[in-house]
Scaffold this motif. Structure first.
Motif, PDB file in Angstrom:
ATOM      1  N   GLU A  16      31.398  33.537  64.464  1.00 45.01           N
ATOM      2  CA  GLU A  16      30.330  33.069  65.345  1.00 45.01           C
ATOM      3  C   GLU A  16      29.253  32.331  64.541  1.00 45.01           C
ATOM      4  O   GLU A  16      28.703  31.321  64.987  1.00 45.01           O
ATOM      5  N   ILE A  17      28.956  32.841  63.341  1.00 44.96           N
ATOM      6  CA  ILE A  17      27.989  32.186  62.460  1.00 44.96           C
ATOM      7  C   ILE A  17      28.488  30.802  62.063  1.00 44.96           C
ATOM      8  O   ILE A  17      27.731  29.825  62.045  1.00 44.96           O
ATOM      9  N   ARG A  18      29.762  30.718  61.744  1.00 49.02           N
ATOM     10  CA  ARG A  18      30.330  29.434  61.317  1.00 49.02           C
ATOM     11  C   ARG A  18      30.278  28.391  62.427  1.00 49.02           C
ATOM     12  O   ARG A  18      30.162  27.195  62.159  1.00 49.02           O
ATOM     13  N   LEU A  19      30.389  28.834  63.646  1.00 50.91           N
ATOM     14  CA  LEU A  19      30.295  27.903  64.763  1.00 50.91           C
ATOM     15  C   LEU A  19      28.874  27.350  64.886  1.00 50.91           C
ATOM     16  O   LEU A  19      28.674  26.182  65.217  1.00 50.91           O
ATOM     17  N   ARG A  20      27.887  28.208  64.593  1.00 51.64           N
ATOM     18  CA  ARG A  20      26.484  27.788  64.707  1.00 51.64           C
ATOM     19  C   ARG A  20      26.037  26.961  63.495  1.00 51.64           C
ATOM     20  O   ARG A  20      25.241  26.040  63.628  1.00 51.64           O
ATOM     21  N   ARG A  21      26.512  27.353  62.307  1.00 53.87           N
ATOM     22  CA  ARG A  21      26.116  26.697  61.048  1.00 53.87           C
ATOM     23  C   ARG A  21      24.595  26.605  60.934  1.00 53.87           C
ATOM     24  O   ARG A  21      24.031  25.579  60.540  1.00 53.87           O
ATOM     25  N   GLN A  22      23.924  27.698  61.285  1.00 57.23           N
ATOM     26  CA  GLN A  22      22.463  27.715  61.275  1.00 57.23           C
ATOM     27  C   GLN A  22      21.938  28.259  59.945  1.00 57.23           C
ATOM     28  O   GLN A  22      21.645  29.440  59.820  1.00 57.23           O
ATOM     29  N   ALA A  23      21.845  27.374  58.990  1.00 56.67           N
ATOM     30  CA  ALA A  23      21.257  27.730  57.701  1.00 56.67           C
ATOM     31  C   ALA A  23      20.155  26.721  57.409  1.00 56.67           C
ATOM     32  O   ALA A  23      20.415  25.527  57.279  1.00 56.67           O
ATOM     33  N   GLN A  24      18.935  27.219  57.339  1.00 53.43           N
ATOM     34  CA  GLN A  24      17.767  26.346  57.181  1.00 53.43           C
ATOM     35  C   GLN A  24      17.055  26.664  55.870  1.00 53.43           C
ATOM     36  O   GLN A  24      16.689  27.808  55.620  1.00 53.43           O
ATOM     37  N   PRO A  25      16.848  25.661  54.990  1.00 47.97           N
ATOM     38  CA  PRO A  25      16.127  25.910  53.734  1.00 47.97           C
ATOM     39  C   PRO A  25      14.711  26.420  53.996  1.00 47.97           C
ATOM     40  O   PRO A  25      14.073  26.033  54.980  1.00 47.97           O
ATOM     41  N   MET A  26      14.214  27.260  53.110  1.00 46.45           N
ATOM     42  CA  MET A  26      12.851  27.751  53.222  1.00 46.45           C
ATOM     43  C   MET A  26      11.870  26.598  53.030  1.00 46.45           C
ATOM     44  O   MET A  26      12.182  25.602  52.364  1.00 46.45           O
ATOM     45  N   PRO A  27      10.671  26.702  53.620  1.00 42.33           N
ATOM     46  CA  PRO A  27       9.673  25.625  53.516  1.00 42.33           C
ATOM     47  C   PRO A  27       9.377  25.256  52.064  1.00 42.33           C
ATOM     48  O   PRO A  27       9.130  26.125  51.223  1.00 42.33           O
ATOM     49  N   GLY A  28       9.413  23.969  51.778  1.00 46.04           N
ATOM     50  CA  GLY A  28       9.088  23.482  50.443  1.00 46.04           C
ATOM     51  C   GLY A  28      10.199  23.614  49.418  1.00 46.04           C
ATOM     52  O   GLY A  28      10.057  23.144  48.275  1.00 46.04           O
ATOM     53  N   LEU A  29      11.310  24.249  49.791  1.00 46.92           N
ATOM     54  CA  LEU A  29      12.373  24.524  48.818  1.00 46.92           C
ATOM     55  C   LEU A  29      12.987  23.255  48.245  1.00 46.92           C
ATOM     56  O   LEU A  29      13.127  23.132  47.023  1.00 46.92           O
ATOM     57  N   VAL A  30      13.392  22.340  49.107  1.00 47.53           N
ATOM     58  CA  VAL A  30      14.103  21.152  48.629  1.00 47.53           C
ATOM     59  C   VAL A  30      13.247  20.362  47.639  1.00 47.53           C
ATOM     60  O   VAL A  30      13.727  19.937  46.585  1.00 47.53           O
ATOM     61  N   THR A  31      11.968  20.202  47.950  1.00 49.23           N
ATOM     62  CA  THR A  31      11.062  19.493  47.041  1.00 49.23           C
ATOM     63  C   THR A  31      10.972  20.207  45.700  1.00 49.23           C
ATOM     64  O   THR A  31      10.982  19.571  44.631  1.00 49.23           O
ATOM     65  N   PHE A  32      10.906  21.544  45.744  1.00 48.52           N
ATOM     66  CA  PHE A  32      10.829  22.325  44.504  1.00 48.52           C
ATOM     67  C   PHE A  32      12.110  22.177  43.687  1.00 48.52           C
ATOM     68  O   PHE A  32      12.072  21.982  42.466  1.00 48.52           O
ATOM     69  N   LEU A  33      13.268  22.267  44.344  1.00 49.54           N
ATOM     70  CA  LEU A  33      14.540  22.121  43.639  1.00 49.54           C
ATOM     71  C   LEU A  33      14.655  20.733  43.006  1.00 49.54           C
ATOM     72  O   LEU A  33      15.150  20.588  41.877  1.00 49.54           O
ATOM     73  N   GLN A  34      14.197  19.725  43.707  1.00 48.89           N
ATOM     74  CA  GLN A  34      14.230  18.362  43.170  1.00 48.89           C
ATOM     75  C   GLN A  34      13.344  18.249  41.929  1.00 48.89           C
ATOM     76  O   GLN A  34      13.723  17.601  40.939  1.00 48.89           O
ATOM     77  N   SER A  35      12.182  18.916  41.965  1.00 48.24           N
ATOM     78  CA  SER A  35      11.276  18.895  40.814  1.00 48.24           C
ATOM     79  C   SER A  35      11.907  19.602  39.620  1.00 48.24           C
ATOM     80  O   SER A  35      11.794  19.140  38.479  1.00 48.24           O
ATOM     81  N   CYS A  36      12.575  20.722  39.879  1.00 50.08           N
ATOM     82  CA  CYS A  36      13.238  21.467  38.809  1.00 50.08           C
ATOM     83  C   CYS A  36      14.384  20.657  38.220  1.00 50.08           C
ATOM     84  O   CYS A  36      14.573  20.609  36.994  1.00 50.08           O
ATOM     85  N   GLN A  37      15.145  20.006  39.076  1.00 48.02           N
ATOM     86  CA  GLN A  37      16.261  19.184  38.606  1.00 48.02           C
ATOM     87  C   GLN A  37      15.754  18.020  37.760  1.00 48.02           C
ATOM     88  O   GLN A  37      16.318  17.707  36.709  1.00 48.02           O
ATOM     89  N   ALA A  38      14.666  17.404  38.207  1.00 48.39           N
ATOM     90  CA  ALA A  38      14.082  16.297  37.454  1.00 48.39           C
ATOM     91  C   ALA A  38      13.576  16.750  36.090  1.00 48.39           C
ATOM     92  O   ALA A  38      13.548  15.970  35.129  1.00 48.39           O
ATOM     93  N   ALA A  39      13.182  18.020  35.998  1.00 50.77           N
ATOM     94  CA  ALA A  39      12.681  18.583  34.742  1.00 50.77           C
ATOM     95  C   ALA A  39      13.804  19.189  33.901  1.00 50.77           C
ATOM     96  O   ALA A  39      13.542  19.824  32.881  1.00 50.77           O
ATOM     97  N   SER A  40      15.053  18.992  34.344  1.00 47.28           N
ATOM     98  CA  SER A  40      16.246  19.501  33.634  1.00 47.28           C
ATOM     99  C   SER A  40      16.255  21.015  33.494  1.00 47.28           C
ATOM    100  O   SER A  40      16.696  21.561  32.479  1.00 47.28           O
ATOM    101  N   ILE A  41      15.739  21.709  34.513  1.00 41.61           N
ATOM    102  CA  ILE A  41      15.777  23.170  34.529  1.00 41.61           C
ATOM    103  C   ILE A  41      17.095  23.606  35.166  1.00 41.61           C
ATOM    104  O   ILE A  41      17.345  23.301  36.332  1.00 41.61           O
ATOM    105  N   PRO A  42      17.957  24.315  34.439  1.00 48.01           N
ATOM    106  CA  PRO A  42      19.216  24.782  35.033  1.00 48.01           C
ATOM    107  C   PRO A  42      18.940  25.885  36.051  1.00 48.01           C
ATOM    108  O   PRO A  42      18.044  26.714  35.854  1.00 48.01           O
ATOM    109  N   MET A  43      19.720  25.892  37.132  1.00 42.70           N
ATOM    110  CA  MET A  43      19.469  26.848  38.211  1.00 42.70           C
ATOM    111  C   MET A  43      20.761  27.522  38.669  1.00 42.70           C
ATOM    112  O   MET A  43      21.840  26.929  38.614  1.00 42.70           O
ATOM    113  N   ALA A  44      20.610  28.768  39.134  1.00 46.53           N
ATOM    114  CA  ALA A  44      21.748  29.549  39.602  1.00 46.53           C
ATOM    115  C   ALA A  44      21.352  30.323  40.851  1.00 46.53           C
ATOM    116  O   ALA A  44      20.170  30.497  41.153  1.00 46.53           O
ATOM    117  N   VAL A  45      22.360  30.808  41.566  1.00 42.33           N
ATOM    118  CA  VAL A  45      22.159  31.680  42.723  1.00 42.33           C
ATOM    119  C   VAL A  45      22.811  33.016  42.423  1.00 42.33           C
ATOM    120  O   VAL A  45      23.961  33.077  41.977  1.00 42.33           O
TER     121      VAL A  45
END
Length: 258
Positions: A120-149
């Motif tokens: 049922e979750i896969r049908l919805r595909r409702q996954a929303q990034p937290m506020p400000g996350l994408v901008t932060f990840l882009q800043s970290c990537q630009a600064a060559s900071i390696p990241m993991a989950v």
């Protein structure tokens, strides 16, 4: 070396490890429907056995319900927030065992119910990034900071959810519960992820939304553990955090330490 500026703290940063649910993505939007489906299915099976939940419905997974029974919140220190897939399966199977179902059948039944809820979750595909996350990840990537989950979910599910949000390319390592022997709050996930980022645990920063994440980071010897609690919510449960943020816009990335 990059520096993270958080409030009055300047934190040297050689790598960042993120929890997934509630840290990278909106927790309830994804897992609320799953929990609702699973609890409804389980209640039906229990009724067929002439039984009910052994505890209040809210206590089964650690959910908060409105007057109509809909899930509107969750316990940040409860199983829904922290438990691994296997831990949740065992917890829910205990409800069926208490109702008289043999343990092996109880485990099999819960896996089937969970699979239905996941579909049922896969049908919805409702996954929303937290506020400000994408901008932060882009800043970290630009600064060559390696990241993991590092997540209590399975690695394949984590990859799937990150793909829905278009975030896979930011992460070098994904460590799910299936890749370690001991889940949170043990530090094994952090140590594995750090190895794949080619840093040492004491060079890593851990960001998470549960105190289990904070304990995981501390148990692995992480340099700093940052608690994430959306603005407007009480953060007392993050008692082991070095600092708490409510939005990723609160973190400034200084690529060259200045």
């Amino acid at each position: 070396m990059a520096i993270l500026q958080i409030k009055d703290l300047q934190i040297p940063c050689q790598g960042i490890l993120f929890d997934k649910d509630g840290t990278l993505l909106e927790f309830l939007q994804l897992w609320g429907p799953w929990a609702q489906s699973l609890l409804n299915q389980l209640e039906t099976v229990l009724a067929d056995l002439g039984a009910g939940f052994t505890v209040e419905r809210e206590k089964v997974l650690g959910t908060i319900h409105d007057s109509e029974g809909r899930i509107v919140g969750y316990d940040r220190q409860g199983p829904l927030a922290i438990a691994t897939v296997d831990e949740s399966t065992g917890l829910l199977a205990g409800q069926l065992y208490a109702a008289g179902m043999p343990w092996n059948d109880a485990i099999t039944t819960i896996r089937k119910l969970s699979s239905t809820a996941i579909q049922e979750i896969r049908l919805r595909r409702q996954a929303q990034p937290m506020p400000g996350l994408v901008t932060f990840l882009q800043s970290c990537q630009a600064a060559s900071i390696p990241m993991a989950v590092v997540t209590s979910d399975t690695t394949s599910a984590a990859l799937e959810h990150l793909e829905w949000m278009g975030l896979c390319s930011f992460f070098t390592s994904i460590v799910g519960c299936d890749r370690v022997t001991l889940g949170k709050p043990d530090g094994e996930s952090v140590m594995l992820a750090c190895g794949e980022l080619h840093i040492l645990p004491h060079q890593a920063i851990v960001i998470g939304d549960s105190n289990g994440d904070m304990q995981m980071g501390r148990n692995a010897g992480a340099a700093h553990v940052i608690g994430f609690c959306p603005q407007g919510e009480q953060a007392a449960f993050l008692q082991d955090a070095d600092v708490i943020i409510g939005d990723y816009l609160e973190i400034r990335v200084n690529p060259n330490g200045g």
